[in-house]
Design an enzyme around this catalytic site. Structure first.
Site, PDB file in Angstrom:
ATOM      1  CD  GLN A   1      21.764  58.396  21.352  1.00 56.49           C
ATOM      2  OE1 GLN A   1      22.216  57.876  22.343  1.00 56.49           O
ATOM      3  NE2 GLN A   1      22.286  59.418  20.816  1.00 56.49           N
ATOM      4  N   GLY A   2      17.612  56.494  19.361  1.00 54.08           N
ATOM      5  CA  GLY A   2      17.531  55.465  18.811  1.00 54.08           C
ATOM      6  C   GLY A   2      18.741  55.569  17.580  1.00 54.08           C
ATOM      7  CE1 TYR A   3      20.648  59.896  17.068  1.00 61.04           C
ATOM      8  CE2 TYR A   3      23.194  60.010  17.465  1.00 61.04           C
ATOM      9  CZ  TYR A   3      21.639  60.779  17.279  1.00 61.04           C
ATOM     10  OH  TYR A   3      21.698  61.859  17.081  1.00 61.04           O
ATOM     11  CB  SER A   4      23.687  51.862  18.379  1.00 58.45           C
ATOM     12  OG  SER A   4      24.561  52.594  19.075  1.00 58.45           O
TER      13      SER A   4
ATOM     14  CD  GLU B   1      26.236  61.233  23.628  1.00 63.43           C
ATOM     15  OE1 GLU B   1      26.546  61.183  22.284  1.00 63.43           O
ATOM     16  OE2 GLU B   1      25.910  60.258  24.176  1.00 63.43           O
TER      17      GLU B   1
ATOM     18  CB  SER C   1      33.971  53.030  20.910  1.00 60.30           C
ATOM     19  OG  SER C   1      34.591  53.283  19.894  1.00 60.30           O
ATOM     20  CG  ASN C   2      37.165  56.146  25.367  1.00 59.77           C
ATOM     21  OD1 ASN C   2      36.044  56.462  25.213  1.00 59.77           O
ATOM     22  ND2 ASN C   2      37.852  56.178  26.483  1.00 59.77           N
ATOM     23  CD  GLU C   3      38.225  51.530  21.120  1.00 60.16           C
ATOM     24  OE1 GLU C   3      37.172  51.874  21.495  1.00 60.16           O
ATOM     25  OE2 GLU C   3      38.647  50.616  21.849  1.00 60.16           O
TER      26      GLU C   3
END
Lengths: 317, 391, 317, 391
Positions: free
Chosen positions: B126-129, B244, B375-377
Site C-alpha cells: 500500500q503506497g499511502y504514507s 480498514e 493513528s488513534n489520534e
C-alpha cells in the site's frame, strides 16, 4: 429459553417507562411503578409478572437511571420480586402494597457479617429486610427503625446483627440467578445515568463559550468527549450482553453480569468525574441537572460493590 | 441491536474452524505463538492453503469470485480464524486493492487483477504514507505526470509494509495541484518491478524489517493502471480507510492471546497473584466489551451496508487492548523476556526459553498498532467531528 | 555524614561525564569510565574512590542514561564496586581490569532461586557473577559462558543454579545499602534517558507539521507534553531525594530509593510510550534517536523490577 | 537544587509545631478529622488564636507587620500546620487582598486595611469569577462606572467562597472597554454591607453552601477603594493567581490525610489487602514526589523571588493527589460512608460512625479543587505556553 422480549416490545416498554420517569422526578416513584406493572415485570406470568425477562428489567432500570428517580430498580423491581416470587408478600410487593429492603451482605452473597451491624437498601417506608443469616439462609427480618438518607436522597438502614425473622424457603437457591439479574439491572441503571450525563455534557460543550470559542472546539475537550463516548458504548455493550445472556440462559450469564457491572463502574466513574470537571463550577452544584446522576453513580458503586470485588466474583462465577 | 445467527451460520463457522485447525501447519502455529518473524514463504504458503478453499479473499462477494459470505458469517469466520495461532493474512490485495478495483476500476482491470489477488498469485503493498504525510494524507506530494500513455511517478512513500516482498503497489499520487489538498490525487497501480523503484527496508524497534521506504525516480506507469477517474483518488482512499478501521479491532486475536497468557501464567504458578489476576481480568472485561461493540456495529451495518465512522471506536479500543495484553505478557515473563536472539526470532535457531523470548520484541513491535491504519489520534478526530459533531 | 559532594562539584562531574558519554556512544564505555575514575567513584578515598557518594553516582548514571551508553552504571559503577570494596578484585574492577556481572536474584535480595536457572547482568566480557546463594551469602561465581544480548545491546547471561564460587565475607551485610545506592543510580539513569526522550519529543513537536500546522500547536499535544514534563519532574525530584538521603545517611534513604525507582518506572514508561506515539512512524524505527532510550527504559524495568515488586519493598524497607 | 535548612529553622519549626498542637481545640480538630462543616465562628475563632501570635498572616514580611519568615521557615511552618487537623485559614485577606494592597495600594489603604486583615478583624472574599467568565477571567463583565467620587458597580460574581460571611470583597471589575479583553479591568475593594449587594448561597454536591452568587445593583463604592491604577487590575489579578498556585499543592494536608487513612485501614484490619495497600503506596510515592518538587521550586525561588509558572505543576499534582486520597478513603469505608446525615455534617449531632460518614461528602466536595484556583486545564495551558513554549 426463558422469557425473552422481542426487540420491538422492549422499545415500547422503554418508551413508556421513560414517559413515566420524566413525570415522576422528585416524587416517590413506587406507586407509579407498581401501577404500570414494572415491579417484578421480569417474572413469568404464572408468578404475576409480565415475562419481560432480564432485558425488560434492564430497559426499566435504564430509564429510571436516566431520570435519576428515587428508586433502585435493581432492588425494588428485580431482586426483591425475584426472591419473593410466589409468596404473598411478593404479590404485595409487586402491587406496591408492601416495601422490602435488601441487606448489603445479601448483595455480596456473603452469609458472614461477623456479628457486626450491616447496611440495608431499598425504598423509603420499608419495614422488612431480606438478608442472609449466619448459616447462609435467606431470611426476612424486621427493619429496626426508620430509614436514613444517602446523599442522593435514597434510603439506607443500619441493621443490628440479628438472626431473627422468617426463613424464606428456597431463597438461598434462587439467590445466584436473582443476584445476577439484579446486577444486570444495576448496570443498566448506571448506563441510563451515564448516558444522560454524557448527553448533558456534550450539549454544554457545544453551547458554553470560553476564551472566545465554544468549549467543544478545543481539541482536548473533543478527545475527552470521544473517550467518554467510548466508555459509554462499552458499558452499554456489556449491559446489553448480560441481559441477553440471562434471558437466553447462557451459562456465561452470571459472569457477564459481573463484567457488565465492572464496566458500568469504570465507565460511570469516568463519566461522572468528567461531567463535573467539564461543567466547571456549575457541575459542582446541587442546582446542576448533572448532580443527582453524579451522586447516583457514586452511591451505587458502594451499594453494589466496586471493581476489585467484582473482578474476583467474575473469576469465581 | 442484536445479531441474528442462524443454525446454518453456526454450522458453517464450526466447519470452517475445524478445517482451519486441521490445515494450519504445526511449525507455523508455533512461530506465531512464539512471536517468531515470518518469511514471505510462510505467509504466501499459508495463503495458498486458504485460497485453495476460497478462504483467502474471505470478504469477497460471489460476484467478485469470493465465497459471498453474509456479514454474520464473515464475523463468525474471523472469530474462528482469530482463535488459532495463524498468521494474519496480507490484506493489501484482498481487503484494499481488490475492493477498490472492483468498485471503481474498469472491466479490463477487474479481469486482469482480481483473480490473481483472490488466488494469492500476486502480493500487494500500500503506497499511502509519505515522509511529510503520515496521518495527514491530504498533504502527500509523490507526483505522477502524464506523458503520452504513461504516468511518470517521482517521489517517496514510507511505512510501506512488505514492499520488499510485493509484486504490486496501489498508491495515492498527485496528478494535479488542486485548490484543496484533497484534490488532484489519483489512485494508481504500480508494478514493483518497473525500473526506477528502490525499496529500502526500515528496521523497527524490535529489530524486524517489515516496513520500507519506496523511492520513485521517473517510474513509468501505463495509464491503464489508473483506477477510476484521475483526481478522484482521495475518495477511493477514504473508502478503504473506513473498511480498514472495522477490521482493526483484532478482538479474536486478542482473545486467543489472552488465553495463551492465562496458560503461561498457570504454568508459572502465578494464578494466585491477585495483582496479576486483576490486570488480566480487567483486560478480559475490556475485550468482552470490544467484542460486544463489534457485534452491535455489525448488527447495525447488516442492514445499512458499510460500517460508519463509529468503527473508529473499535480501532482505538482494539489496539489499546492488544498493547495492554502484550505488556501484561512482558511483565509476566519479566527477566525471562530479556534475551534477544535474532537467530531465534528469524526462525533459524530454537529458543532456549522460547515462550518467553518473543515477549519483549512483540511488545515493542505492537507499539505500531496505535500509529498505523490512521493513528488513534486521527480516529479521535474522526469521531469528534463525524459522530459527536464537535468542531 | 557520609561523603557528600558540593553542588558545584556535582555540576562539574556531570559536565565531564556528559562530555565523555557523548563521545562514547556506540563504543564499549568501560575503559573510558575506568580511566575517568567513574567506576566506584562513590567509594571513600580509603577504598580507592572519589568520595562522590550517592549523589555523585547519580550524576554519573544520569549522563550515561541520557546518552544511552552500553553500560548499566547502577551495576558497573555502583553495585559491584560497593560490594567488592576493599578486595583485590574490587581494585581491578575500578581500574577497568576486571569485569563482574550481577545476578537477578541479588537485585531482588532474594536468596532462593529454587534450583532454577537465573539471569545475570553486567558488562560484556564479564567472567564472574556476584550472586546470592541458597543460604543468603554473597558469592562470586564463574559465569558459565559468553554473554547473550538484550534488545538494547547490553549483555545478559542465563546462569545454571550452582552454589559454587567464593563467598564474599561481609558481603551480605553490605548488601542492603549497596542495593539502595544501585537503585538510586538506576533511577538516575532512567531520568537521564527519559529527560533526553522528552527533549527530543518536544523538539519534534515544535518542528514537525501536520494538517498545515506544527504538531505542538494542537492542544491535545500540548497537554500531553505538559503531562510528560510533570512525569519527568516527579522522577527527577525523587531520584534526587533518594541520592541526597543516602549521602545524609537518612534512615528513610532505602525507602526513598524504592520510591525513586517506582517513580522512574512510572514516569519512564509513560514517556517512552508517548515518545514513540508522538513521533509516529519514525518513533517505531531503529533509526530514530529515541529508539535506544525507549529500549533502555523498557529493559531496565525488567532488570531492576517493576512497580508492584517495589511497592512491596518500599513498605518493607 | 537543595534547600538549606539551618538549626535555627528547625528549632523555629519544632517550637511552632508544638505551639500549634497545644492550641488547637480538641473539638475543632475532631470536626476537621471527620469532615464536619465549619461555622464562621469555628474559623475566625481559630484564626484569632493564630493572630494572637502573628501566625495568621504567616507569609507577611515584617514591613507588613507579619512575622517576616524566610521562605524556608514559611515552608517548615506550613508543614507543621498541615500535620495537625486544623482548619485551612481563610486566605482571601492574608494571601490575596493583603499582598495586593501592600504592593499596589497607597499608604492610606495600607494603614486602613492591613492591620485588620493581619489581626483577623475583617473577613474577606474574592470577586473574580462570573457566570460568563470562570477560568477565562479576561471576559468578565461586571461593570464599575465612575460617578463623582464613587464607582457604581453592576453585575454578578459567582463561586464566591464565604461571601455570606465576608465583611469585604476584593473584586475585578470592568471600568472601560479595552481593545484587548484584559484591558479596562480594575481592582476594587467593596464593603459587603453596601446597599445593593445580594448574596445567594450555592449548594455544592455534598450539600455544603460555601460558594455564593453575589449580585451588584447600583452598588456605590468610594473611589478611594480603587487599588492601584484604574484599568491595571488584570496585572494585579495575575500576580495573585501565581501566588495562589504555589500554595495550592496541599502536600502537608495530604500527608496528614494519608496517615489518617492508614490508621483507619489498620483499625479495620485492611493492612493485609494488597490491592488496597498498593493503591495507598502509589499515592504515598506520588506525594513524596510532590513534596520534593515543592522543595526544589522553593529552593529555586529562594534567590529569585516569586515562584514562576512552574508552580502550576504543584497545583495540578497536588489537587489530583488530594482527590485520589479522598477516593481511597471513600472506597475504604465503602457502604459505611453512605449514611448522609446533615445534622452530623453541620456539627449538630454526633455521627454513629463518625469516622466513615464524612468520606462521601468529602469526596464530592473535593471535586472542586481541580476546577477552582485556575482549573487544571488552565494550568496546563499556562505550562504548555510559558514553560514548554508550545503555541
Amino acid at each position: 429459553m426463558a422469557a425473552m422480549m422481542e426487540k420491538s416490545d422492549l422499545e415500547v416498554l422503554a418508551r413508556s417507562v421513560a414517559r413515566f420517569a420524566d413525570e415522576a422526578k422528585g416524587t416517590d416513584p413506587l406507586p407509579g411503578l407498581a401501577e404500570l406493572g414494572l415491579i417484578g415485570a421480569g417474572l413469568s406470568e404464572a408468578q404475576g409478572g409480565a415475562e419481560a425477562g432480564a432485558q425488560g428489567e434492564a430497559a426499566i432500570a435504564t430509564e429510571i437511571g436516566r431520570a435519576g428517580l428515587q428508586a433502585t430498580p435493581a432492588l425494588e423491581c428485580v431482586l426483591v420480586p425475584l426472591l419473593l416470587a410466589g409468596t404473598d408478600l411478593g404479590t404485595q410487593v409487586s402491587a406496591g402494597a408492601a416495601r422490602v429492603a435488601v441487606s448489603g451482605n445479601l448483595l455480596d452473597a456473603r452469609p458472614d457479617h461477623a456479628g457486626l451491624p450491616f447496611t440495608a437498601f431499598g425504598p423509603e417506608g420499608a419495614t422488612q429486610v431480606l438478608m442472609l443469616d449466619g448459616s447462609g439462609a435467606l431470611r426476612l427480618a424486621p427493619l429496626p427503625g426508620p430509614a436514613r438518607q444517602m446523599i442522593d436522597g435514597r434510603a439506607i438502614w443500619t441493621v443490628p446483627p440479628v438472626d431473627a425473622g422468617t426463613v424464606i424457603a428456597g431463597g438461598a437457591e434462587a439467590l445466584p440467578l436473582a443476584l445476577a439479574r439484579a446486577l444486570s439491572a444495576a448496570a443498566a441503571d448506571a448506563t441510563g445515568a451515564m448516558g444522560a450525563l454524557y448527553e448533558m455534557t456534550l450539549a454544554y460543550m457545544r453551547e458554553r463559550r470560553q476564551f472566545g470559542q465554544a468549549l467543544g472546539s478545543f481539541q482536548t475537550i473533543q478527545f475527552r468527549m470521544v473517550d467518554l463516548s467510548i466508555a459509554l458504548e462499552e458499558a452499554r455493550a456489556l449491559s446489553g450482553a448480560a441481559a441477553r445472556a440471562l434471558d437466553a440462559q447462557d451459562p456465561r450469564a452470571a459472569q457477564l453480569a459481573h463484567a457488565a457491572w465492572v464496566q458500568a463502574v469504570t465507565s460511570g466513574g469516568l463519566i461522572a468525574r468528567e461531567a463535573v470537571q467539564l461543567h466547571g463550577g456549575i457541575g459542582m452544584t446541587e442546582e446542576s441537572a448533572t448532580a443527582p446522576l453524579v451522586k447516583r453513580l457514586t452511591v451505587d458503586e458502594q451499594v453494589f460493590g466496586g471493581v476489585e470485588a467484582h473482578l474476583g466474583r467474575y473469576r469465581a462465577a | 441491536m442484536t445479531l441474528t445467527i442462524t443454525e446454518a451460520d453456526r454450522a458453517f463457522a464450526a466447519e470452517a474452524g475445524a478445517w482451519l485447525r486441521a490445515r494450519l501447519p504445526a511449525d507455523l502455529a508455533q512461530k506465531v505463538r512464539q512471536n517468531i518473524r515470518l518469511t514471505r514463504d510462510d505467509l504466501t504458503g499459508w495463503q495458498e492453503v486458504l485460497a485453495a478453499r476460497n478462504f483467502y479473499a474471505i470478504g469477497w462477494s460471489r460476484e467478485m469470485g469470493g465465497p459471498g459470505l453474509t456479514p454474520v458469517q464473515r464475523y463468525l469466520f474471523e472469530r474462528e480464524y482469530g482463535a488459532i495461532p495463524a498468521p494474519h493474512p496480507c490484506q493489501f490485495g484482498i481487503s484494499m486493492a481488490g475492493p477498490v478495483i472492483h468498485a471503481f476500476g474498469n472491466d479490463a482491470q477487474r479481469a486482469r487483477f482480481l483473480p490473481d489477488i483472490r488466488e494469492n498469485r500476486t502480493f500487494w503493498c500500500q503506497g499511502y504514507s509519505e515522509p511529510g504525510a503520515g496521518s495527514d494524507l491530504a498533504s502527500l506530494s509523490t507526483s505522477a505526470r502524464r506523458e503520452g500513455d504513461h504516468y511518470v511517478v517521482n517521489g517517496q512513500k514510507i511505512w510501506t509494509t512488505w514492499a520488499h516482498w510485493a509484486d504490486w503497489m496501489f498508491a495515492l499520487v498527485r496528478t494535479a495541484k488542486g485548490a484543496r489538498p484533497q484534490e488532484g490525487i489519483s489512485f494508481l497501480l504500480i508494478d514493483m518491478k518497473t525500473p526506477g523503484i528502490t525499496v529500502r527496508p526500515i528496521k523497527t524497534l524490535d529489530g524486524e524489517a517489515e516496513f520500507n521506504e519506496v523511492f520513485f525516480d521517473e517510474v513509468r506507469v501505463p495509464v491503464e493502471n489508473l483506477v477510476g477517474t484521475e483526481g478522484a483518488g482521495w475518495g477511493y482512499g477514504k473508502f478503504l480507510l473506513e473498511y480498514e478501521r472495522f477490521s482493526m479491532s483484532g478482538a479474536a486475536r486478542s482473545r486467543r492471546i489472552l488465553g495463551e497468557i492465562r496458560e503461561d501464567a498457570a504454568a508459572m504458578g502465578r494464578l494466585d497473584d491477585i495483582t496479576f489476576l486483576n490486570r488480566l481480568t480487567r483486560i478480559e472485561i475490556a475485550l468482552l466489551a470490544l467484542e460486544e461493540m463489534e457485534l452491535a456495529l455489525l448488527a447495525a451495518s447488516e442492514a445499512g451496508g458499510k460500517p460508519g465512522p463509529e468503527a473508529s471506536r473499535l480501532k482505538i479500543r482494539g489496539t489499546e487492548i492488544a498493547q495492554d495484553l502484550s505488556r501484561l505478557r512482558l511483565d509476566l515473563f519479566g527477566r525471562r523476556a530479556l534475551v534477544h536472539d535474532e537467530a531465534f526470532l528469524e526462525g533459524e535457531a530454537p529458543g532456549e526459553d522460547a515462550q518467553a523470548q518473543g515477549a519483549m520484541a512483540a511488545w515493542l513491535n505492537l507499539r505500531k498498532v496505535t500509529i498505523w491504519g490512521g493513528s488513534n489520534e486521527v480516529q479521535r478526530m474522526i469521531l469528534s467531528k463525524q459522530v459527536l459533531g464537535l468542531r
